[in-house]
Design a protein around this motif. Structure first.
Motif, mmCIF file in Angstrom:
data_model
loop_
_atom_site.group_PDB
_atom_site.id
_atom_site.type_symbol
_atom_site.label_atom_id
_atom_site.label_comp_id
_atom_site.label_asym_id
_atom_site.label_seq_id
_atom_site.Cartn_x
_atom_site.Cartn_y
_atom_site.Cartn_z
ATOM 1 N N GLN A 194 0.831 -1.204 0.000
ATOM 2 C CA GLN A 194 0.000 0.000 0.000
ATOM 3 C C GLN A 194 0.865 1.252 0.000
ATOM 4 O OE1 GLN A 194 -2.613 -0.345 3.346
ATOM 5 N NE2 GLN A 194 -3.914 -1.898 2.380
ATOM 6 N N SER A 195 1.891 1.238 0.797
ATOM 7 C CA SER A 195 2.802 2.380 0.861
ATOM 8 C C SER A 195 3.455 2.619 -0.492
ATOM 9 C CB SER A 195 3.857 2.140 1.928
ATOM 10 O OG SER A 195 4.788 3.173 1.952
ATOM 11 N N TYR A 196 3.891 1.538 -1.134
ATOM 12 C CA TYR A 196 4.516 1.667 -2.457
ATOM 13 C C TYR A 196 3.514 2.215 -3.465
ATOM 14 C CZ TYR A 196 6.690 0.515 -6.865
ATOM 15 O OH TYR A 196 7.219 0.604 -8.126
ATOM 16 N N ALA A 197 2.289 1.706 -3.446
ATOM 17 C CA ALA A 197 1.266 2.167 -4.398
ATOM 18 C C ALA A 197 0.970 3.651 -4.207
ATOM 19 C CB ALA A 197 -0.010 1.347 -4.238
ATOM 20 N N GLU A 198 1.014 4.133 -2.975
ATOM 21 C CA GLU A 198 0.765 5.546 -2.706
ATOM 22 C C GLU A 198 1.929 6.423 -3.146
ATOM 23 O OE1 GLU A 198 0.022 5.702 1.469
ATOM 24 O OE2 GLU A 198 -1.886 4.634 1.307
ATOM 25 N N GLN A 199 3.151 5.939 -2.980
ATOM 26 C CA GLN A 199 4.324 6.768 -3.238
ATOM 27 C C GLN A 199 4.848 6.673 -4.665
ATOM 28 O OE1 GLN A 199 7.262 6.064 -0.229
ATOM 29 N NE2 GLN A 199 5.779 6.224 1.410
ATOM 30 N N ALA A 200 4.580 5.597 -5.354
ATOM 31 C CA ALA A 200 5.134 5.384 -6.698
ATOM 32 C C ALA A 200 4.794 6.508 -7.679
ATOM 33 C CB ALA A 200 4.686 4.032 -7.242
ATOM 34 N N PRO A 201 3.553 6.973 -7.736
ATOM 35 C CA PRO A 201 3.256 8.047 -8.693
ATOM 36 C C PRO A 201 4.059 9.326 -8.453
ATOM 37 C CG PRO A 201 1.220 7.063 -7.926
ATOM 38 C CD PRO A 201 2.334 6.489 -7.082
ATOM 39 N N ARG A 202 4.393 9.609 -7.204
ATOM 40 C CA ARG A 202 5.190 10.807 -6.904
ATOM 41 C C ARG A 202 6.645 10.616 -7.288
ATOM 42 N NH1 ARG A 202 4.198 12.254 -0.820
ATOM 43 N NH2 ARG A 202 5.717 10.607 -0.796
ATOM 44 N N LEU A 203 7.101 9.389 -7.358
ATOM 45 C CA LEU A 203 8.507 9.131 -7.644
ATOM 46 C C LEU A 203 8.828 9.135 -9.131
ATOM 47 C CD1 LEU A 203 9.213 6.327 -5.035
ATOM 48 C CD2 LEU A 203 9.749 8.744 -4.877
ATOM 49 N N ILE A 204 7.847 8.888 -9.972
ATOM 50 C CA ILE A 204 8.091 8.811 -11.414
ATOM 51 C C ILE A 204 8.686 10.115 -11.959
ATOM 52 C CG2 ILE A 204 6.979 8.566 -13.673
ATOM 53 C CD1 ILE A 204 5.166 6.449 -12.338
ATOM 54 N N PRO A 205 8.106 11.285 -11.656
ATOM 55 C CA PRO A 205 8.728 12.523 -12.152
ATOM 56 C C PRO A 205 10.140 12.738 -11.610
ATOM 57 C CG PRO A 205 6.512 12.970 -11.334
ATOM 58 C CD PRO A 205 6.844 11.559 -10.970
ATOM 59 N N LEU A 206 10.363 12.359 -10.363
ATOM 60 C CA LEU A 206 11.700 12.500 -9.783
ATOM 61 C C LEU A 206 12.699 11.591 -10.484
ATOM 62 C CD1 LEU A 206 10.783 12.651 -5.989
ATOM 63 C CD2 LEU A 206 11.444 14.541 -7.482
ATOM 64 N N ARG A 207 12.264 10.383 -10.823
ATOM 65 C CA ARG A 207 13.140 9.449 -11.528
ATOM 66 C C ARG A 207 13.505 10.010 -12.903
ATOM 67 N NH1 ARG A 207 10.314 4.430 -13.516
ATOM 68 N NH2 ARG A 207 9.904 5.908 -15.151
ATOM 69 N N ASP A 208 12.520 10.573 -13.601
ATOM 70 C CA ASP A 208 12.792 11.161 -14.908
ATOM 71 C C ASP A 208 13.773 12.320 -14.806
ATOM 72 O OD1 ASP A 208 11.030 9.326 -15.978
ATOM 73 O OD2 ASP A 208 9.352 10.745 -16.100
ATOM 74 N N GLU A 209 13.598 13.150 -13.785
ATOM 75 C CA GLU A 209 14.510 14.273 -13.584
ATOM 76 C C GLU A 209 15.913 13.781 -13.244
ATOM 77 O OE1 GLU A 209 14.866 18.254 -10.823
ATOM 78 O OE2 GLU A 209 12.923 17.293 -11.057
ATOM 79 N N LEU A 210 15.993 12.744 -12.438
ATOM 80 C CA LEU A 210 17.290 12.174 -12.084
ATOM 81 C C LEU A 210 18.004 11.628 -13.324
ATOM 82 C CD1 LEU A 210 19.354 11.336 -9.951
ATOM 83 C CD2 LEU A 210 18.062 9.204 -9.694
ATOM 84 N N LEU A 211 17.265 10.990 -14.221
ATOM 85 C CA LEU A 211 17.873 10.496 -15.461
ATOM 86 C C LEU A 211 18.429 11.643 -16.305
ATOM 87 C CD1 LEU A 211 15.316 7.720 -16.478
ATOM 88 C CD2 LEU A 211 17.660 7.400 -15.666
ATOM 89 N N LYS A 212 17.686 12.740 -16.393
ATOM 90 C CA LYS A 212 18.164 13.904 -17.142
ATOM 91 C C LYS A 212 19.420 14.491 -16.503
ATOM 92 C CE LYS A 212 13.613 15.205 -18.854
ATOM 93 N NZ LYS A 212 12.508 16.181 -18.752
ATOM 94 N N LEU A 213 19.412 14.605 -15.186
ATOM 95 C CA LEU A 213 20.579 15.143 -14.489
ATOM 96 C C LEU A 213 21.792 14.227 -14.646
ATOM 97 C CD1 LEU A 213 18.911 16.452 -11.220
ATOM 98 C CD2 LEU A 213 19.881 17.821 -13.077
ATOM 99 N N SER A 214 21.566 12.936 -14.648
ATOM 100 C CA SER A 214 22.664 11.990 -14.847
ATOM 101 C C SER A 214 23.259 12.152 -16.240
ATOM 102 C CB SER A 214 22.178 10.557 -14.661
ATOM 103 O OG SER A 214 21.794 10.334 -13.337
ATOM 104 N N GLN A 215 22.412 12.384 -17.230
ATOM 105 C CA GLN A 215 22.898 12.594 -18.588
ATOM 106 C C GLN A 215 23.714 13.882 -18.689
ATOM 107 O OE1 GLN A 215 22.583 10.373 -21.121
ATOM 108 N NE2 GLN A 215 24.008 11.706 -22.179
#
Length: 75
Positions: A32-53
């Motif tokens: 349940q915790s993962y299901a609640e938090q996953a949608p908020r993490l997707i934009p952060l993951r995308d931003e992290l990928l851009k910053l890594s590049q």
């Protein structure tokens, strides 16, 4: 990992016995915790990928600059 999990569960449960029911409840809580938090993490993951590049590209440029500098010195 087993010992770490056992230590954490012992802190949470104290002297209560560790039953299958307790494991299933904890698993459901985590899901349940993962299901609640996953949608908020997707934009952060995308931003992290851009910053890594960006970091990768900067590292490449700095390495090229250093190689050029060394080649000019050795001439």
């Amino acid at each position: 990992m087993f010992y770490a999990a056992r230590r954490i569960l012992k802190e949470k449960l104290g002297d209560k016995p560790l039953t299958v029911k307790v494991w299933k409840e904890e698993l459901e809580t985590l899901r349940q915790s993962y299901a609640e938090q996953a949608p908020r993490l997707i934009p952060l993951r995308d931003e992290l990928l851009k910053l890594s590049q960006v970091q990768h590209n900067v590292d490449l440029l700095l390495r090229e600059r250093e190689e050029r500098h060394h080649s000019e010195i050795s001439r």
